[in-house]
Design a protein around this motif. Structure first.
Motif, PDB file in Angstrom:
ATOM      1  N   ILE A  51       0.843  -1.208   0.000  1.00 34.73           N
ATOM      2  CA  ILE A  51       0.000   0.000   0.000  1.00 34.73           C
ATOM      3  C   ILE A  51       0.873   1.251   0.000  1.00 34.73           C
ATOM      4  O   ILE A  51       0.643   2.201  -0.753  1.00 34.73           O
ATOM      5  N   TYR A  54       2.572   1.698  -3.347  1.00 31.84           N
ATOM      6  CA  TYR A  54       1.583   2.152  -4.325  1.00 31.84           C
ATOM      7  C   TYR A  54       1.337   3.658  -4.176  1.00 31.84           C
ATOM      8  O   TYR A  54       1.289   4.397  -5.165  1.00 31.84           O
ATOM      9  N   SER A 176      -9.147   9.567   2.409  1.00 27.85           N
ATOM     10  CA  SER A 176      -8.681   8.838   1.235  1.00 27.85           C
ATOM     11  C   SER A 176      -8.911   7.342   1.371  1.00 27.85           C
ATOM     12  O   SER A 176      -8.939   6.791   2.480  1.00 27.85           O
ATOM     13  N   ASP A 177      -9.067   6.691   0.218  1.00 27.61           N
ATOM     14  CA  ASP A 177      -9.172   5.230   0.196  1.00 27.61           C
ATOM     15  C   ASP A 177      -7.914   4.602   0.787  1.00 27.61           C
ATOM     16  O   ASP A 177      -7.987   3.579   1.491  1.00 27.61           O
ATOM     17  N   LEU A 178      -6.761   5.198   0.504  1.00 26.21           N
ATOM     18  CA  LEU A 178      -5.496   4.622   0.968  1.00 26.21           C
ATOM     19  C   LEU A 178      -5.409   4.613   2.486  1.00 26.21           C
ATOM     20  O   LEU A 178      -4.909   3.651   3.088  1.00 26.21           O
ATOM     21  N   VAL A 181      -7.514   1.854   3.812  1.00 27.86           N
ATOM     22  CA  VAL A 181      -6.965   0.520   3.520  1.00 27.86           C
ATOM     23  C   VAL A 181      -5.751   0.207   4.386  1.00 27.86           C
ATOM     24  O   VAL A 181      -5.606  -0.913   4.896  1.00 27.86           O
ATOM     25  N   PHE A 221      -3.820  -6.296  -0.129  1.00 29.29           N
ATOM     26  CA  PHE A 221      -3.764  -4.882  -0.519  1.00 29.29           C
ATOM     27  C   PHE A 221      -4.768  -4.583  -1.632  1.00 29.29           C
ATOM     28  O   PHE A 221      -5.594  -3.666  -1.527  1.00 29.29           O
ATOM     29  N   ASN A 224      -8.592  -5.091  -0.566  1.00 26.23           N
ATOM     30  CA  ASN A 224      -9.095  -4.030   0.310  1.00 26.23           C
ATOM     31  C   ASN A 224      -9.280  -2.722  -0.446  1.00 26.23           C
ATOM     32  O   ASN A 224     -10.260  -1.990  -0.211  1.00 26.23           O
ATOM     33  N   LEU A 225      -8.378  -2.414  -1.366  1.00 26.51           N
ATOM     34  CA  LEU A 225      -8.508  -1.193  -2.154  1.00 26.51           C
ATOM     35  C   LEU A 225      -9.771  -1.241  -3.012  1.00 26.51           C
ATOM     36  O   LEU A 225     -10.515  -0.255  -3.106  1.00 26.51           O
ATOM     37  N   ARG A 229     -13.371   1.047  -2.566  1.00 28.02           N
ATOM     38  CA  ARG A 229     -13.884   1.826  -3.686  1.00 28.02           C
ATOM     39  C   ARG A 229     -15.302   1.368  -4.055  1.00 28.02           C
ATOM     40  O   ARG A 229     -16.175   2.198  -4.352  1.00 28.02           O
TER      41      ARG A 229
END
Length: 288
Positions: A51, A54, A176-178, A181, A221, A224-225, A229
């Motif tokens: 993550i 990325y 944020s999505d990150l 996650v 990873f 979950n991302l 979303r």
């Protein structure tokens, strides 16, 4: 919210659960040789690194830091506990037994979405959720299973997972999505590492085992991302039935890796679940 949002969310959810099933299979396989806490620590640690990498490659390193820390870390702690519980279940009972009980999650999601989010799914969508669960019962006939601690763990994980999915719908748009996650991965990696160090310790692993654990970390990873979303673009009550797609991944992985046979009832249940998914899709299009 329009139909395209829900359909896009459904596609993302199906992909996510397929990816999750690969990580689940690695956990089940590796826990035969390595303590499950060590497996958990290594997989979630690898996922956290993926993550972070990325985010850096996308130039979004700051997005890893939550802007609503109380909410995001609270959800992360819940999801970390759910992951630890279900990994224990995977180590203790067959894959198909775990999936039977985790299929309670869509029912919980729909209930929590109605009660907590005020979503009002159509009668056809509600019927699709229930029909999908009937398909699970037909496929695996859980009444024939002997229940142990692993089964209770799987059922408990389903409820916690449902809560974390619904929480995505109420997360602040600026979060944020990150951040959503990475939080549970870091929490679980640290917690399981400490537990492993204080108990069995980390064993030496081969290059092949390292590759498998890295694969599982990458799947954790990516899955979950995708699921974050999916639940940010689609309605929770609409997406809930698509977790039933695990009925295909579970038996397939069980057969390929562990030689578990797939019975006729599994395919009958799969047909019922397909009908349930089509019912939900048709109802959503009709309401547009």
């Amino acid at each position: 919210m329009n139909v395209s949002d829900n359909i896009r969310g459904a596609i993302l959810a199906v992909c996510a659960f397929g990816i999750f099933s690969v990580a689940d299979t690695v956990v089940k396989y590796e826990s035969q040789f390595v303590p499950v806490s060590a497996v958990t620590a290594m997989i979630t640690g690898a996922a956290a690194l993926f993550i972070a990498l990325y985010a850096v490659l996308k130039g979004e390193g700051r997005a890893l830091v939550p802007v609503t820390p109380a909410f995001t870390l609270g959800r992360g702690a819940l999801l970390a506990s759910e992951t630890a519980i279900i990994y224990y279940a995977f180590s203790a009972i067959p894959l198909t037994d775990v999936y039977v009980l985790t299929f309670l999650a869509p029912i919980f999601v729909s209930i929590f979405a109605i009660v907590g989010l005020g979503e009002r799914p159509s009668p056809w969508v509600a019927a699709g959720v229930l029909l999908g669960f009937v398909g699970v019962l037909v496929a695996f006939r859980p009444g024939a299973m002997g229940f142990g601690l692993g089964h209770f763990a799987a059922a408990g994980s389903a409820m916690i997972f449902a809560v974390t999915l619904v929480m995505i719908r109420v997360a602040a748009p600026r979060e944020s999505d990150l951040a959503l996650v990475i939080s549970p991965m870091v929490i679980l990696a640290i917690g399981s590492s400490i537990f492993t160090a204080l108990t069995a310790g980390f064993p030496a692993i081969s290059a092949g085992e390292t590759a498998l654990l890295l694969l599982a970390g990458f799947c954790l990873f990516a899955g979950n991302l995708l699921i974050v979303r999916a639940y940010r673009v689609g309605a929770a009550s609409f997406l809930a039935p698509f977790q039933y797609c695990l009925i295909f991944w579970g038996p397939l992985n069980g057969w390929l890796v562990f030689g578990a046979s797939v019975e006729l009832f599994t395919w009958i249940g799969a047909a019922i679940i397909i009908a349930a998914g089509l019912m939900v899709l048709r109802a959503e299009r009709a309401s547009a």
